[in-house]
Design a protein around this motif. Structure first.
Motif, PDB file in Angstrom:
ATOM      1  N   THR A  98       0.820  -1.212   0.000  1.00 54.25           N
ATOM      2  CA  THR A  98       0.000   0.000   0.000  1.00 54.25           C
ATOM      3  C   THR A  98       0.857   1.267   0.000  1.00 54.25           C
ATOM      4  N   ALA A  99       2.020   1.227   0.645  1.00 51.30           N
ATOM      5  CA  ALA A  99       2.904   2.393   0.626  1.00 51.30           C
ATOM      6  C   ALA A  99       3.419   2.669  -0.789  1.00 51.30           C
ATOM      7  N   LEU A 100       3.862   1.606  -1.482  1.00 54.26           N
ATOM      8  CA  LEU A 100       4.338   1.770  -2.856  1.00 54.26           C
ATOM      9  C   LEU A 100       3.203   2.194  -3.781  1.00 54.26           C
ATOM     10  N   ALA A 101       2.010   1.619  -3.589  1.00 51.74           N
ATOM     11  CA  ALA A 101       0.860   1.983  -4.418  1.00 51.74           C
ATOM     12  C   ALA A 101       0.471   3.444  -4.206  1.00 51.74           C
ATOM     13  N   SER A 102       0.623   3.929  -2.986  1.00 45.56           N
ATOM     14  CA  SER A 102       0.321   5.335  -2.691  1.00 45.56           C
ATOM     15  C   SER A 102       1.281   6.266  -3.438  1.00 45.56           C
ATOM     16  N   ILE A 103       2.565   5.939  -3.387  1.00 45.20           N
ATOM     17  CA  ILE A 103       3.565   6.762  -4.068  1.00 45.20           C
ATOM     18  C   ILE A 103       3.334   6.761  -5.576  1.00 45.20           C
ATOM     19  N   CYS A 104       3.130   5.569  -6.144  1.00 46.31           N
ATOM     20  CA  CYS A 104       2.952   5.462  -7.596  1.00 46.31           C
ATOM     21  C   CYS A 104       1.622   6.059  -8.045  1.00 46.31           C
ATOM     22  N   SER A 105       0.581   5.954  -7.215  1.00 38.69           N
ATOM     23  CA  SER A 105      -0.706   6.573  -7.553  1.00 38.69           C
ATOM     24  C   SER A 105      -0.582   8.091  -7.566  1.00 38.69           C
ATOM     25  N   SER A 106       0.211   8.635  -6.658  1.00 41.03           N
ATOM     26  CA  SER A 106       0.444  10.086  -6.653  1.00 41.03           C
ATOM     27  C   SER A 106       1.124  10.525  -7.948  1.00 41.03           C
ATOM     28  N   ALA A 107       2.091   9.716  -8.414  1.00 39.75           N
ATOM     29  CA  ALA A 107       2.761  10.018  -9.681  1.00 39.75           C
ATOM     30  C   ALA A 107       1.785   9.912 -10.843  1.00 39.75           C
ATOM     31  N   ALA A 108       0.896   8.907 -10.798  1.00 45.26           N
ATOM     32  CA  ALA A 108      -0.104   8.749 -11.857  1.00 45.26           C
ATOM     33  C   ALA A 108      -1.056   9.934 -11.887  1.00 45.26           C
ATOM     34  N   ILE A 109      -1.440  10.438 -10.728  1.00 44.52           N
ATOM     35  CA  ILE A 109      -2.303  11.616 -10.658  1.00 44.52           C
ATOM     36  C   ILE A 109      -1.599  12.823 -11.255  1.00 44.52           C
ATOM     37  N   ALA A 110      -0.320  12.974 -10.938  1.00 39.92           N
ATOM     38  CA  ALA A 110       0.451  14.094 -11.496  1.00 39.92           C
ATOM     39  C   ALA A 110       0.483  14.021 -13.016  1.00 39.92           C
ATOM     40  N   TRP A 111       0.740  12.823 -13.560  1.00 40.13           N
ATOM     41  CA  TRP A 111       0.750  12.671 -15.013  1.00 40.13           C
ATOM     42  C   TRP A 111      -0.631  12.923 -15.595  1.00 40.13           C
ATOM     43  N   GLY A 112      -1.682  12.463 -14.896  1.00 40.91           N
ATOM     44  CA  GLY A 112      -3.043  12.695 -15.370  1.00 40.91           C
ATOM     45  C   GLY A 112      -3.393  14.167 -15.423  1.00 40.91           C
ATOM     46  N   ARG A 113      -2.938  14.922 -14.445  1.00 37.53           N
ATOM     47  CA  ARG A 113      -3.191  16.366 -14.452  1.00 37.53           C
ATOM     48  C   ARG A 113      -2.422  17.045 -15.573  1.00 37.53           C
ATOM     49  N   ARG A 197       6.049  20.431 -13.418  1.00 37.91           N
ATOM     50  CA  ARG A 197       6.909  21.464 -13.988  1.00 37.91           C
ATOM     51  C   ARG A 197       6.437  21.855 -15.386  1.00 37.91           C
ATOM     52  N   LEU A 198       6.147  20.851 -16.213  1.00 39.65           N
ATOM     53  CA  LEU A 198       5.648  21.131 -17.555  1.00 39.65           C
ATOM     54  C   LEU A 198       4.281  21.799 -17.515  1.00 39.65           C
ATOM     55  N   MET A 199       3.450  21.374 -16.578  1.00 37.67           N
ATOM     56  CA  MET A 199       2.141  21.992 -16.432  1.00 37.67           C
ATOM     57  C   MET A 199       2.272  23.440 -15.980  1.00 37.67           C
ATOM     58  N   GLU A 200       3.225  23.698 -15.087  1.00 42.38           N
ATOM     59  CA  GLU A 200       3.472  25.072 -14.645  1.00 42.38           C
ATOM     60  C   GLU A 200       3.896  25.960 -15.806  1.00 42.38           C
ATOM     61  N   GLN A 201       4.804  25.460 -16.639  1.00 42.05           N
ATOM     62  CA  GLN A 201       5.249  26.238 -17.801  1.00 42.05           C
ATOM     63  C   GLN A 201       4.100  26.506 -18.770  1.00 42.05           C
ATOM     64  N   LYS A 202       3.252  25.490 -18.974  1.00 43.84           N
ATOM     65  CA  LYS A 202       2.119  25.642 -19.881  1.00 43.84           C
ATOM     66  C   LYS A 202       1.135  26.677 -19.360  1.00 43.84           C
ATOM     67  N   LEU A 203       0.801  26.593 -18.081  1.00 47.10           N
ATOM     68  CA  LEU A 203      -0.175  27.512 -17.503  1.00 47.10           C
ATOM     69  C   LEU A 203       0.392  28.912 -17.349  1.00 47.10           C
ATOM     70  N   ARG A 204       1.717  28.997 -17.146  1.00 49.46           N
ATOM     71  CA  ARG A 204       2.332  30.320 -17.045  1.00 49.46           C
ATOM     72  C   ARG A 204       2.226  31.064 -18.373  1.00 49.46           C
ATOM     73  N   LYS A 205       2.367  30.328 -19.470  1.00 46.86           N
ATOM     74  CA  LYS A 205       2.259  30.948 -20.795  1.00 46.86           C
ATOM     75  C   LYS A 205       0.849  31.451 -21.073  1.00 46.86           C
ATOM     76  N   THR A 206      -0.147  30.708 -20.552  1.00 49.76           N
ATOM     77  CA  THR A 206      -1.542  31.102 -20.803  1.00 49.76           C
ATOM     78  C   THR A 206      -2.058  32.077 -19.763  1.00 49.76           C
ATOM     79  N   GLY A 207      -1.251  32.340 -18.720  1.00 56.56           N
ATOM     80  CA  GLY A 207      -1.671  33.280 -17.687  1.00 56.56           C
ATOM     81  C   GLY A 207      -2.626  32.692 -16.683  1.00 56.56           C
TER      82      GLY A 207
END
Length: 253
Positions: A98-113, A197-207
């Motif tokens: 469950t600890a590993l699944a929590s870490i990897c699920s957090s990464a999956a959420i980040a990629w999904g966003r 980081r990539l999402m931040e750059q994208k949203l920064r460009k769009t304001g």
């Protein structure tokens, strides 16, 4: 491991009880918050989306961590481990999965966003389901290795719960630890960091810069607040469940 009715070596009565109470509070809080997230997903049709499936995976993983902590809390309050050697191995395996699944699920959420905000397209069901299956299969694989001889589960110093035996410094455990850490900590952290980081750059460009924290959350209570209870749709779904209102009321409004 402490004998029945005796304290673990090197620990006092208050220390053992304090650890037990802290674990109990943490376990019950995490279970309550993540149970609300799971319940809202099951009861609210609007939440049954591919993106929220990743959040559900995280909530299930963190509920498992809280259950693991609840067992440890019970043992600490009893001042002994009552489940034997096989129970120790099962407890270590369940906690590590469950600890590993929590870490990897957090990464999956980040990629999904990242996928949602940068591609402007909804995450597909087959992609989300594949991610969840990969997260849990990978977590089970790595957690099973100590049971097969690569790594080892043993009692923690308090003697009332079980985890990886970090006290071992032999080649077997060291090779397992570094290999496991690379694939299950550094890779997910890299994915999380790059995605935001990539999402931040994208949203920064769009304001429209609205970026969540970069660090993957592994504490069940923080995960529940950050990813689930902090979301407007999930918040509404939980409110509907608690107030016994159907989702049709929201649509009617």
């Amino acid at each position: 491991m402490a004998e029945s009715g005796s304290l673990p070596t090197g620990f006092g009565e208050l220390e053992v009880l304090a650890v037990g109470m802290v674990l109990l509070v943490e376990a019950l809080t995490g279970l309550c918050l993540n149970s609300l997230t799971i319940l809202s997903f099951c009861k609210t049709p609007e939440l049954r989306t591919p993106t929220h499936l990743l959040v559900l995976s995280l909530a299930l993983a963190d509920s498992g961590i809280s259950l693991n902590a609840l067992v440890a809390a019970t043992s600490s309050l009893l001042r002994r481990w009552p489940y034997g050697s096989n129970g120790c191995q099962a407890h270590g395996f369940q906690g590590f999965v469950t600890a590993l699944a929590s870490i990897c699920s957090s990464a999956a959420i980040a990629w999904g966003r990242y996928h949602h905000y940068c591609s402007r397209s909804q995450l597909a069901w087959n992609t989300a389901i594949s991610l969840v299956i990969c997260v849990w299969l990978s977590s089970a694989f790595w957690a099973a290795l100590p049971l097969l001889g690569w790594g080892h589960y043993d009692y923690e110093p308090l003697g009332t719960c079980c985890t990886l035996d970090y006290s071992r410094g032999d080649r077997n455990f060291t090779s397992f630890l570094f290999t496991m850490a690379f694939f299950n900590f550094f890779v997910p952290l890299f994915i999380t960091f790059i995605s935001y980081r990539l999402m931040e750059q994208k949203l920064r460009k769009t304001g429209h810069l609205q970026v969540p924290a970069l660090v993957a959350k592994t504490v069940p209570t923080i995960n529940a607040i950050n990813y689930a209870l902090g979301g407007e749709m999930v918040h509404r779904g939980i409110w509907q469940c608690l107030s016994h209102q159907g989702s049709g009321l929201d649509r009617a409004r």
